[in-house]
Design a protein around this motif. Sequence first.
Motif, short mmCIF file in Angstrom:
data_model
loop_
_atom_site.label_atom_id
_atom_site.label_comp_id
_atom_site.label_asym_id
_atom_site.label_seq_id
_atom_site.Cartn_x
_atom_site.Cartn_y
_atom_site.Cartn_z
N ARG B 85 6.27 -6.80 2.08
CA ARG B 85 6.20 -6.74 0.61
C ARG B 85 4.87 -6.20 0.11
O ARG B 85 4.28 -6.71 -0.85
CB ARG B 85 6.47 -8.11 -0.03
N LEU B 86 4.38 -5.15 0.79
CA LEU B 86 3.19 -4.47 0.29
C LEU B 86 3.65 -3.52 -0.81
O LEU B 86 4.78 -3.03 -0.78
CB LEU B 86 2.52 -3.69 1.42
N LEU B 87 2.77 -3.24 -1.76
CA LEU B 87 3.11 -2.29 -2.82
C LEU B 87 2.91 -0.88 -2.25
O LEU B 87 1.79 -0.51 -1.91
CB LEU B 87 2.23 -2.53 -4.05
N PRO B 88 3.99 -0.10 -2.12
CA PRO B 88 3.88 1.16 -1.38
C PRO B 88 3.00 2.20 -2.04
O PRO B 88 2.54 3.12 -1.37
CB PRO B 88 5.33 1.65 -1.29
N SER B 140 -0.10 -8.00 5.43
CA SER B 140 0.55 -9.04 4.65
C SER B 140 -0.04 -10.42 4.97
O SER B 140 -0.24 -11.24 4.07
CB SER B 140 2.05 -9.00 4.96
#
Lengths: 261, 246
Positions: B85-88, B140
Amino acid sequence: MRIPSPGSTALAPWTIVGSYASILVAWIVAATLLPSELMPGPIETMRFVVRQIERGVLWMHLWATARRVLIAFAAGLSIGVVVGAAMGLSRLVDRLLQGWLIAGLTVPRILLFVMSYLIFGLSDTAAIAALIVTIIPTIVVQVREGTRAIDHKLVEMARAYHRPRTTIWRQVVLPQLMPYIVGTARSSLSLAWKMVVLAELLGRTNGVGYQISFYFQMFDMVGILGYGVTMMIVLAIVDLVLLGRWQRRAFRWRATVGADA
Amino acid sequence: MATVVAQGIDKRFDAPGGGVVEALANVDLTVVDGEFVCLLGPSGCGKTTLLNVMAGLMEPDAGTVEIRSGEGDDPVVRTVFQESRLLPWMTVRENLAFVLDGPTRAKNVRIDDWLGRVGLAGTADYYPRQLSIGMQQRVSVARGLIVEPDVVFMDEPFGSLDELTAMTIREELLTLWDDIGCTIVFVTHNPLEATLLADRIVIMGSKPGRIVHEELVSDQVPRPRDADDLALWRLARSAVRHLELG
């Protein structure tokens, strides 16, 4: 079936130059085949454009048109993004505005301009108002789709990390909407650019559309083409240079695939 | 420094096609200060639901969750998800800065320190897509631990990694846990992972989701542990038997 990967083979730059050059060639061919009063050639047309520039009238009319487009575009995009996001987020809002959206998408554009001129009088306000209404529905549809496609797992992550609401909107939601907003911005700008000519032709006394109707009444094809082509070139520059650059900036994180870590 | 107390937790979901699924029925669980607890169970036993309820990401239908801090102030709670769930659209540095508050310079010092601690020095300017899944999951983990929280909830964070990568990251996690001294609740369906990591394994069963058994690992295998230790294998076997009974 093999799916070609984008950018895997570099195409020669002449392909895109050739694409534009072929238009010019087609014009020249048409000009040689048809009588010159029906289809003047590029050189004759450019001479006309230069004369108009020297007299100072071309910029005046072009600016009048561009100003109407830019105001309508800015207002329409702002309203469309907010309404589209609201419809995407709330089923209630979506249902309440459903009828308006369908009406907006199906109404003949000319009806909007005629009604607007009758209501507001033959003014810039009337033209701009009708232009705004013209572009909003398509923006709403795109942004609504974008809002529905939001990855809620990322929003949940941001909430779990106690990020403020405004930060979540700006840094988590908006970047996901950007592809939809930029895409619809390009198409709605070109729609506004085309419809403004109609608005000017119907009820304004300056602008490119007015000039085209003026030269139409004079049966002067050089004038019609001169203004039409100039307008096409300006839009192409705005679209490719400004919006294209914006699009590349907004998606630079996507363009980095393939670089190895 | 904090203790997590969950009492009488009920959680029901509407089943697709009608009916109700009892995801959790009257679950009590206390995780004491600094403890590493693994929730172990088969898919659909409600272990992720229990984690989400304890982490405050989901409201229970009944019961209470309390996270008590020793010092009296609000405990800092973090969650590490199954997917990174990293912000791409953000670089590694921006992703870590996203969860930090304070001046940029202090943030950057901290980020560089933490990237080193999770073995990712030099990747600050990469976008997530340029990293392997294992490296993304390391970012993460760093994002979850960088504020040195009191409690960390982890939902199968290494479930999608290949075993070799997972083995290394598990060791790194134990080192970080030791450094920070936080309480960890860790969901997994891998009995060996649970025995290697946990002080205590809480085994869950399904229909309805409930706790069927607890295994105190720290009594039987002291730390530091060796992944090849036969005692761990035996414990994992015993846990599997409880899974089958549950």
